[in-house]
Design a protein around this motif. Structure first.
Motif, PDB file in Angstrom:
ATOM      1  N   ARG A 110      61.036  70.105  23.803  1.00 38.71           N
ATOM      2  CA  ARG A 110      62.389  69.731  24.224  1.00 38.71           C
ATOM      3  C   ARG A 110      62.391  68.931  25.527  1.00 38.71           C
ATOM      4  NH1 ARG A 110      62.594  74.713  21.771  1.00 38.71           N
ATOM      5  NH2 ARG A 110      64.028  74.738  19.980  1.00 38.71           N
ATOM      6  N   TRP A 111      61.208  68.681  26.082  1.00 44.29           N
ATOM      7  CA  TRP A 111      61.096  67.947  27.339  1.00 44.29           C
ATOM      8  C   TRP A 111      61.636  66.528  27.171  1.00 44.29           C
ATOM      9  CZ3 TRP A 111      61.154  68.422  32.191  1.00 44.29           C
ATOM     10  CH2 TRP A 111      60.582  67.481  33.059  1.00 44.29           C
ATOM     11  N   GLY A 112      62.524  66.149  28.058  1.00 39.78           N
ATOM     12  CA  GLY A 112      63.128  64.823  27.984  1.00 39.78           C
ATOM     13  C   GLY A 112      64.353  64.759  27.094  1.00 39.78           C
ATOM     14  N   GLN A 113      64.669  65.860  26.425  1.00 40.27           N
ATOM     15  CA  GLN A 113      65.822  65.906  25.528  1.00 40.27           C
ATOM     16  C   GLN A 113      66.869  66.895  26.041  1.00 40.27           C
ATOM     17  OE1 GLN A 113      65.917  63.789  22.868  1.00 40.27           O
ATOM     18  NE2 GLN A 113      63.948  62.986  23.539  1.00 40.27           N
ATOM     19  N   SER A 114      66.553  68.176  25.958  1.00 39.70           N
ATOM     20  CA  SER A 114      67.468  69.205  26.470  1.00 39.70           C
ATOM     21  C   SER A 114      66.822  70.031  27.579  1.00 39.70           C
ATOM     22  CB  SER A 114      67.933  70.112  25.329  1.00 39.70           C
ATOM     23  OG  SER A 114      66.829  70.673  24.651  1.00 39.70           O
ATOM     24  N   VAL A 115      65.535  69.837  27.816  1.00 42.83           N
ATOM     25  CA  VAL A 115      64.844  70.357  29.004  1.00 42.83           C
ATOM     26  C   VAL A 115      64.530  69.138  29.857  1.00 42.83           C
ATOM     27  CG1 VAL A 115      62.861  71.609  29.897  1.00 42.83           C
ATOM     28  CG2 VAL A 115      63.885  72.302  27.718  1.00 42.83           C
ATOM     29  N   ILE A 116      65.131  69.060  31.012  1.00 43.74           N
ATOM     30  CA  ILE A 116      65.149  67.811  31.770  1.00 43.74           C
ATOM     31  C   ILE A 116      64.941  68.082  33.260  1.00 43.74           C
ATOM     32  CG2 ILE A 116      66.505  66.394  30.179  1.00 43.74           C
ATOM     33  CD1 ILE A 116      69.014  67.499  31.317  1.00 43.74           C
ATOM     34  N   HIS A 117      64.750  67.021  34.005  1.00 37.86           N
ATOM     35  CA  HIS A 117      64.473  67.154  35.434  1.00 37.86           C
ATOM     36  C   HIS A 117      65.592  66.603  36.310  1.00 37.86           C
ATOM     37  CE1 HIS A 117      62.646  66.966  39.332  1.00 37.86           C
ATOM     38  NE2 HIS A 117      62.542  65.654  39.310  1.00 37.86           N
ATOM     39  N   CYS A 118      66.001  65.363  36.039  1.00 34.58           N
ATOM     40  CA  CYS A 118      66.907  64.649  36.938  1.00 34.58           C
ATOM     41  C   CYS A 118      68.353  64.697  36.445  1.00 34.58           C
ATOM     42  CB  CYS A 118      66.446  63.196  37.067  1.00 34.58           C
ATOM     43  SG  CYS A 118      67.582  62.153  37.992  1.00 34.58           S
ATOM     44  N   PRO A 119      69.271  65.322  37.203  1.00 38.53           N
ATOM     45  CA  PRO A 119      70.663  65.341  36.758  1.00 38.53           C
ATOM     46  C   PRO A 119      71.323  63.966  36.784  1.00 38.53           C
ATOM     47  CG  PRO A 119      70.461  66.271  38.973  1.00 38.53           C
ATOM     48  CD  PRO A 119      69.070  66.083  38.454  1.00 38.53           C
ATOM     49  N   ALA A 128      52.151  62.134  35.568  1.00 33.01           N
ATOM     50  CA  ALA A 128      52.449  63.029  34.452  1.00 33.01           C
ATOM     51  C   ALA A 128      52.949  64.342  35.027  1.00 33.01           C
ATOM     52  CB  ALA A 128      51.218  63.254  33.588  1.00 33.01           C
ATOM     53  N   ASP A 129      53.764  65.047  34.259  1.00 37.06           N
ATOM     54  CA  ASP A 129      54.366  66.291  34.723  1.00 37.06           C
ATOM     55  C   ASP A 129      53.551  67.497  34.274  1.00 37.06           C
ATOM     56  OD1 ASP A 129      56.941  65.348  35.965  1.00 37.06           O
ATOM     57  OD2 ASP A 129      57.120  64.457  33.972  1.00 37.06           O
ATOM     58  N   GLU A 130      53.412  68.454  35.177  1.00 37.23           N
ATOM     59  CA  GLU A 130      52.711  69.702  34.903  1.00 37.23           C
ATOM     60  C   GLU A 130      53.753  70.739  34.472  1.00 37.23           C
ATOM     61  OE1 GLU A 130      50.259  72.718  37.667  1.00 37.23           O
ATOM     62  OE2 GLU A 130      49.578  70.629  37.760  1.00 37.23           O
ATOM     63  N   LEU A 131      54.024  70.798  33.190  1.00 35.67           N
ATOM     64  CA  LEU A 131      55.103  71.628  32.681  1.00 35.67           C
ATOM     65  C   LEU A 131      54.703  73.101  32.618  1.00 35.67           C
ATOM     66  CD1 LEU A 131      56.351  69.362  29.752  1.00 35.67           C
ATOM     67  CD2 LEU A 131      57.299  69.556  32.065  1.00 35.67           C
ATOM     68  N   PRO A 132      55.656  74.004  32.826  1.00 30.68           N
ATOM     69  CA  PRO A 132      55.344  75.432  32.737  1.00 30.68           C
ATOM     70  C   PRO A 132      54.956  75.831  31.317  1.00 30.68           C
ATOM     71  CG  PRO A 132      57.713  75.079  32.953  1.00 30.68           C
ATOM     72  CD  PRO A 132      57.061  73.752  33.186  1.00 30.68           C
ATOM     73  N   ASP A 146      72.671  75.191  27.028  1.00 28.34           N
ATOM     74  CA  ASP A 146      72.647  73.869  26.398  1.00 28.34           C
ATOM     75  C   ASP A 146      71.622  72.930  27.016  1.00 28.34           C
ATOM     76  OD1 ASP A 146      74.914  74.215  24.511  1.00 28.34           O
ATOM     77  OD2 ASP A 146      76.065  74.452  26.358  1.00 28.34           O
ATOM     78  N   ALA A 147      71.325  73.108  28.291  1.00 30.03           N
ATOM     79  CA  ALA A 147      70.338  72.248  28.967  1.00 30.03           C
ATOM     80  C   ALA A 147      69.672  73.038  30.075  1.00 30.03           C
ATOM     81  CB  ALA A 147      70.992  70.994  29.524  1.00 30.03           C
ATOM     82  N   LEU A 148      68.367  72.881  30.185  1.00 30.26           N
ATOM     83  CA  LEU A 148      67.605  73.566  31.233  1.00 30.26           C
ATOM     84  C   LEU A 148      66.927  72.522  32.108  1.00 30.26           C
ATOM     85  CD1 LEU A 148      66.534  76.299  32.355  1.00 30.26           C
ATOM     86  CD2 LEU A 148      64.540  75.971  30.875  1.00 30.26           C
ATOM     87  N   PHE A 149      67.210  72.597  33.400  1.00 33.63           N
ATOM     88  CA  PHE A 149      66.586  71.686  34.363  1.00 33.63           C
ATOM     89  C   PHE A 149      65.365  72.370  34.975  1.00 33.63           C
ATOM     90  CE2 PHE A 149      70.837  70.109  33.957  1.00 33.63           C
ATOM     91  CZ  PHE A 149      70.760  68.752  34.177  1.00 33.63           C
ATOM     92  N   VAL A 150      64.282  71.626  35.072  1.00 28.24           N
ATOM     93  CA  VAL A 150      63.071  72.132  35.707  1.00 28.24           C
ATOM     94  C   VAL A 150      62.587  71.091  36.716  1.00 28.24           C
ATOM     95  CG1 VAL A 150      62.393  73.501  33.705  1.00 28.24           C
ATOM     96  CG2 VAL A 150      61.514  71.195  33.952  1.00 28.24           C
ATOM     97  N   GLY A 151      61.908  71.556  37.744  1.00 26.82           N
ATOM     98  CA  GLY A 151      61.344  70.663  38.760  1.00 26.82           C
ATOM     99  C   GLY A 151      59.841  70.822  38.807  1.00 26.82           C
TER     100      GLY A 151
END
Length: 300
Positions: free
Chosen positions: A123-132, A111-115, A220-225
Motif C-alpha cells: 500500500r506504500w504510495g497509495q494509502s500508506v504515505i509520507h507527505c501530506p 530509497a525508503d526503509e519501511l517498517p 483510510d490513510a496511514l502516514f509514516v516517516g
C-alpha cells in the motif's frame, strides 16, 4: 567517448540537469537504473501543470524530450564506482562499462526503509504515505493515522491533523510527555498506544489497522516517516561531505548544488531533508546551469 558531463540518475533531478546541459550544447551522458523513488505512486501532486499526473508517464515524456537533443546519450544500468578529478572523472557501471566525463552530477536518489509491518509494502504510495502535501488532499476529512517511528512522528501527527481527524499510533512507543500530549489534544489528535500488528484493506486501499491483541480500528490513510538511504555510495567514494538528518544522510551542497568535491554536483532527494518533485527539478536545473558555467569559465 568522453562527455562534458555525466549525470548519474535519470529521474526528475537528473533529467532536469541533463536538459539544461544539453540545451547549452554540451555533451551529457545520463546513467539510469530505472527505479525512481515515486514509482509506487500512481499519481503525483503539487507539480505545476502536472497535478494528478502519473509520475512514470511524466518521466517517460521528459526522457523523450531530453533524448531529442543531439548531444544527449542514455545508458541503462547502475553506476557502481566513480573516481577521478575535475576534468577527468570515470564512472563504472554494473555491466563493466566505463564512462568518462569532465563533470559529474549525482542524482541517484534515495530509497525508503519501511517498517516490517504486514500489509504496508503493498500500500506504500497509495494509502500508506509520507507527505501530506503530496497526498493529503485526496484523503481530506477521512480517517487518518500516523505511525510512530521516531520523535518526529509527533510533529507529523500535528501537521497531518490539518487534513482531517488523526490518530497517532504509538505502536508500543512511550507516551509523549504532558506538554506534548496537551498540544496533540489541542489539535484534535487522538492517541492509540497499542502495538500495531497488520494493515488490512482491498487491494491498495486501507480500511483497517489491526493491533497485537486482535482488536481492529477503521482507517483510510496511514502516514509514516521512514528513514531513507541513498541508492548509491558514489558520493562517499568521491569524498563528498555527507551530513546526517533525522531521517537519513544527505550530500552537502551549496546554493549552486556544488558538493565539497570540485567538479561534482548533486541534486534532488540526496541533498535535501524534505522532498518533492518540484524541488528535485529545481535542484536539477541549478546543477545543470552550474555545470555549464563551470565548463565555460573554468574549462581546462
Amino acid at each position: 567517448m568522453r562527455y562534458d558531463a555525466i549525470v548519474i540518475g535519470g529521474s526528475f533531478a537528473g533529467l532536469s540537469a541533463a536538459t539544461y546541459i544539453a540545451r547549452a550544447r554540451r555533451s551529457v551522458c545520463i546513467i539510469d537504473a530505472g527505479a525512481p523513488r515515486n514509482r509506487f505512486a500512481t499519481h503525483s501532486h503539487g507539480f505545476l501543470a502536472h497535478d494528478g499526473s502519473n509520475p512514470g508517464a511524466v518521466l517517460a515524456t521528459a526522457r523523450q524530450q531530453v533524448a531529442a537533443y543531439p548531444t544527449t546519450t542514455f545508458m541503462e544500468g547502475k553506476a557502481v564506482r566513480a573516481s577521478g578529478e575535475v576534468g577527468a572523472f570515470s564512472v563504472k557501471l554494473e555491466s563493466g562499462e566505463v564512462v568518462e566525463g569532465a563533470r559529474l552530477v549525482l542524482a541517484y536518489g534515495i530509497a525508503d526503509e519501511l517498517p516490517d509491518l504486514p500489509g504496508l509494502n503493498e500500500r506504500w504510495g497509495q494509502s500508506v504515505i509520507h507527505c501530506p502535501y503530496c497526498h493529503g488532499f485526496e484523503f481530506s476529512d477521512q480517517r487518518l493515522g500516523v505511525l510512530s517511528m521516531s520523535p518526529m512522528s509527533v510533529h507529523q501527527a500535528m501537521l497531518v491533523a490539518e487534513w482531517g481527524p488523526t490518530t497517532l499510533y504509538l505502536n508500543g512507543d512511550p507516551r509523549p510527555d504532558d506538554g506534548v500530549l496537551a498540544e496533540l489534544e489541542k489539535r484534535g489528535v487522538a492517541i492509540e498506544p497499542k502495538k500495531v500488528k497488520a494493515l488490512h484493506g482491498e487491494g491498495a486501499q486501507l480500511s483497517a489497522i489491526e493491533f497485537a491483541d486482535g482488536a481492529t480500528a477503521p482507517i483510510d490513510a496511514l502516514f509514516v516517516g521512514p528513514r531513507n538511504f541513498p541508492n548509491s555510495d558514489i558520493a562517499h567514494q568521491l569524498g563528498c561531505v555527507i551530513e546526517q538528518t533525522p531521517f537519513g544522510s544527505i550530500i552537502r551542497t551549496d546554493e549552486l548544488k556544488t558538493t565539497t568535491v570540485d567538479g561534482v554536483y548533486a541534486a534532488g532527494d540526496i541533498t535535501r531533508g524534505a522532498h518533492s518533485v518540484t524541488w528535485a527539478c529545481s535542484d536539477g536545473v541549478m546543477a545543470g546551469v552550474a555545470v555549464h558555467r563551470s565548463l565555460t569559465f573554468g574549462a581546462e
